[in-house]
Design a protein around this motif. Structure first.
Motif, short mmCIF file in Angstrom:
data_model
loop_
_atom_site.label_atom_id
_atom_site.label_comp_id
_atom_site.label_asym_id
_atom_site.label_seq_id
_atom_site.Cartn_x
_atom_site.Cartn_y
_atom_site.Cartn_z
N THR A 337 0.86 -1.19 0.00
CA THR A 337 0.00 0.00 0.00
C THR A 337 0.90 1.24 0.00
O THR A 337 1.83 1.32 0.79
N TYR A 338 0.58 2.17 -0.90
CA TYR A 338 1.36 3.40 -1.04
C TYR A 338 0.49 4.56 -0.52
O TYR A 338 -0.59 4.82 -1.06
N MET A 339 0.97 5.24 0.52
CA MET A 339 0.22 6.34 1.13
C MET A 339 1.04 7.62 1.02
O MET A 339 2.03 7.79 1.75
N GLY A 340 0.65 8.49 0.10
CA GLY A 340 1.39 9.73 -0.10
C GLY A 340 0.50 10.90 -0.47
O GLY A 340 0.97 12.02 -0.60
N HIS A 341 -0.79 10.62 -0.66
CA HIS A 341 -1.73 11.68 -1.03
C HIS A 341 -2.68 11.94 0.13
O HIS A 341 -3.02 11.04 0.89
N SER A 342 -3.10 13.19 0.25
CA SER A 342 -4.03 13.56 1.32
C SER A 342 -5.48 13.57 0.84
O SER A 342 -6.40 13.69 1.65
N LYS A 343 -5.68 13.46 -0.48
CA LYS A 343 -7.03 13.39 -1.03
C LYS A 343 -7.10 12.26 -2.04
O LYS A 343 -6.12 11.55 -2.26
N ALA A 344 -8.27 12.08 -2.65
CA ALA A 344 -8.49 10.97 -3.57
C ALA A 344 -7.48 10.98 -4.72
O ALA A 344 -7.04 12.04 -5.17
N VAL A 345 -7.12 9.77 -5.17
CA VAL A 345 -6.18 9.62 -6.29
C VAL A 345 -6.99 9.55 -7.57
O VAL A 345 -7.92 8.75 -7.68
N ARG A 346 -6.62 10.36 -8.54
CA ARG A 346 -7.39 10.48 -9.78
C ARG A 346 -6.89 9.51 -10.85
O ARG A 346 -7.68 8.85 -11.52
N ASP A 347 -5.57 9.42 -11.06
CA ASP A 347 -5.05 8.62 -12.17
C ASP A 347 -3.73 7.98 -11.76
O ASP A 347 -3.00 8.50 -10.90
N ILE A 348 -3.43 6.84 -12.40
CA ILE A 348 -2.17 6.14 -12.18
C ILE A 348 -1.63 5.69 -13.53
O ILE A 348 -2.39 5.49 -14.48
N SER A 349 -0.28 5.51 -13.60
CA SER A 349 0.33 5.10 -14.87
C SER A 349 1.69 4.47 -14.60
O SER A 349 2.52 5.05 -13.90
N PHE A 350 1.89 3.24 -15.16
CA PHE A 350 3.16 2.55 -15.03
C PHE A 350 4.16 3.07 -16.06
O PHE A 350 3.78 3.56 -17.14
N CYS A 351 5.45 2.96 -15.73
CA CYS A 351 6.47 3.15 -16.76
C CYS A 351 6.56 1.85 -17.59
O CYS A 351 5.86 0.87 -17.29
N ASN A 352 7.41 1.81 -18.61
CA ASN A 352 7.41 0.68 -19.55
C ASN A 352 7.76 -0.65 -18.90
O ASN A 352 7.21 -1.69 -19.25
#
Length: 589
Positions: A337-352
């Motif tokens: 689990t990654y916790m670094g935002h204080s509000k909702a997460v909108r988008d995610i994207s992997f590198c290649n």
């Protein structure tokens, strides 16, 4: 009578003979010239007379009252003419002599005056204050009516143009009068009343009550806790003055590993793909049954992404401000689990290669994470909410980050230096999607301004602008596996197909409909072989269409509420993952 007639005839004959003899004889006298009679009386100039008559007529017309029935007046009437009573016999059907058709006011007939409201108010108030006002019937200059002595005394000022020095003078006079009045009253009042707080005299003396405003007095020494609070407050204010107030909300970055061990007995990392993971079949099939459910987010899930090329892990972005990564092949549990935002997460994207990924949150921060260790490598912010984040898909440009922001810009960062290297600023609304096309040399963006724009990578000039009156906002766009087509989720409950070749034309023959997505940014996707189109909808269903026939192939009821995301597994061709606002991620086979 006969004799007289004969004499007349004889005289006439003699005269005729005489004329003939005169004309014929050479020695006759020359003919006489007839001269017109000439008057010796002096000429009289009648111009002044005509002017006098015209002036008399004009004066008569000026003093004559106006006829209220006439529509055109050929001269400037005077004030007296306008207000003169109507002449003539009274109308038989009206008490005051005005016909009912002419009455437009309860007091009679009132004409519209061509005068500005401000000018009218000025003269009206001036008249009631000073007793004089400008005459509205004066054709040129200012003629005044009313008290002319007051006019001279006040130098013809109005209530709205009192000079500055005059205003100050009047204020001082008023203040002086008030003070004199107070002093006079103070002499008369009793000393007992002055000491009584309930009396008016006390209130006049003590206008500022003892409990009003701050208490004056020596301030005691601050305690240690108060000193610390004051220092922190001053430090925070100083940071704001330095310009950090526009940046995203700061929060400590944490990460928790939930697996048994981060490395196996051979020293391989937990994110390493299994060696036997490869595509078993090139042909894709539509899933039928639910295989597994991942539950761990306390609020809705806004996006899911499979690990690139292998799909042995799945990353999810939650509205509970957490990002989780789940095991797909083995245990099916949450790995980290990654916790670094204080509000909702909108988008995610992997590198290649999947070793790093990006997250964009409503706390205005973009974070670049190490997938394995859970450390935040970099944080980016412009002070605006990022709606979409993407890394350049080229292997040699994996350090270039693009983010579509809520302030209508696409911002380009260099991840290594943390500097903004380019801004693409042409949209008229918040940017929703970024999709690379044409071997990653160009990218297509969609926005809330209901348009598509095509850009050359690195050049902030639109090379193609697509906007039609029938178009709606397109909050999700996906690229077909062959790279020739774009599927755009349109908010009028249909999926539109655009060509990625030079002209980026709409393919009018291909249109996928039936689902309800109005108001939701439901993700659209393709199967790895390109035979099927897939999308969630606002009722919790996942829809599958055949690419060639555009017909609905199957519908699955996946979630309670909105099915916001749907991803096809990159290797196992018959498996699909969906996520919804019920906080669940489901795996279908």
């Amino acid at each position: 009578m006969d004799l007289l007639q004969a004499y007349k005839d004889k005289n006439a004959d003699d005269g005729e003979d005489q004329r003939m003899s005169d004309d014929s004889s050479p020695d006759s006298s020359p003919p006489r010239l007839s001269i017109a009679p000439k008057s010796a009386a002096p000429k009289v100039d009648d111009t002044m007379l005509s002017l006098t008559v015209a002036e008399a007529i004009a004066n008569k017309s000026l003093t004559k009252p106006l006829d209220p029935t006439q529509h055109v007046v050929s001269f400037n009437p005077t004030y007296d003419q306008l207000w003169a009573p109507i002449q003539g016999p009274a109308h038989p059907y009206a008490k005051d002599g005005i016909a009912q058709g002419m009455r437009n006011h309860k007091l009679g007939f009132v004409e519209n005056a061509a005068i500005e409201p401000f000018v009218f108010d000025e003269q009206y108030n001036t008249f009631y204050k000073y007793g004089y006002a400008a005459d509205p019937s004066a054709s040129a200059g200012y003629n005044y009516v009313g008290d002319l002595d007051a006019l001279k005394r006040n130098d013809a000022i109005s209530v709205y143009n009192i000079p500055q020095h005059e205003q100050k003078k009047r204020k001082l006079e008023k203040k002086k009068e008030a003070l004199e009045k107070e002093e006079g009253d103070a002499e008369e009042v009793d000393e007992v009343e002055v000491q009584n707080p309930a009396s008016d005299s006390w209130l006049l003396r003590n206008r500022k009550s003892p409990w009003a405003g701050k208490k004056e007095g020596l301030q005691g020494e601050l305690s240690e806790e108060q000193k610390k609070y004051a220092e922190d407050y001053a430090k925070k204010k100083g940071e704001e003055r330095d310009g950090n107030k526009d940046k995203g909300e700061a929060m400590s970055d944490k990460s928790t590993f939930h697996g048994k061990e981060e490395k196996d007995y051979q020293g391989r990392s937990w994110i390493a793909p299994p060696k036997d993971a490869k595509a078993s079949n090139d042909h894709c099939y539509i899933p039928k049954r639910l295989v597994h459910t991942w539950s761990g987010h306390t609020k809705g899930v806004s996006a899911i992404r499979f690990f690139p090329k292998h799909g042995h892990l799945i990353l999810s972005a939650g509205m509970d401000s957490k990002v989780k990564i789940w095991d797909v092949f083995n245990s099916g549990k949450c790995m980290r689990t990654y916790m670094g935002h204080s509000k909702a997460v909108r988008d995610i994207s992997f590198c290649n290669d999947g070793s790093k990924f990006l997250t964009a949150g409503y706390d205005k921060n973009i974070k670049y994470w190490d997938t394995e260790t859970g450390q935040v490598i970099s944080t980016f912010s412009t002070g605006k909410i990022p709606y979409v984040v993407k890394l350049n898909p080229d292997d040699d440009k994996q350090n270039i980050l693009l983010a579509g922001m809520s302030d209508k810009k696409i911002v380009q960062w260099d991840v290594n230096t943390g500097q903004i290297t380019q801004e693409y600023d042409q949209h008229l609304g918040a940017v929703n999607t970024i999709t690379f096309v044409d071997n990653n040399r160009r990218f297509v963006t969609s926005s809330d301004d209901k348009s598509l724009r095509v850009w050359e990578f690195g050049i902030p000039v639109v090379i193609k602008y697509i906007s039609e009156p029938h178009m709606h906002s397109m909050p999700s766009i996906s690229l077909h596996p062959n790279g020739n087509w774009l599927a755009a989720q349109s908010l009028d409950n249909q999926i539109l197909i655009y060509s990625t070749r030079e002209r980026f034309q709409l393919n009018k023959k291909k249109r996928f409909a039936g689902h309800i997505v109005a108001g939701y940014a439901c993700q659209v996707n393709f199967s790895p072989d390109g035979r099927f189109v897939m999308s969630g909808d606002g009722e919790g269903k996942c829809w599958f269409w055949d690419w060639k026939s555009c017909k609905v192939f199957r519908t699955l009821k996946c979630h309670d509420g909105v099915c916001i995301g749907a991803e096809w597994h990159p290797l196992e061709q018959s498996k699909v993952a969906t996520c919804g606002w019920d906080g669940l991620i489901k795996y279908w086979d």
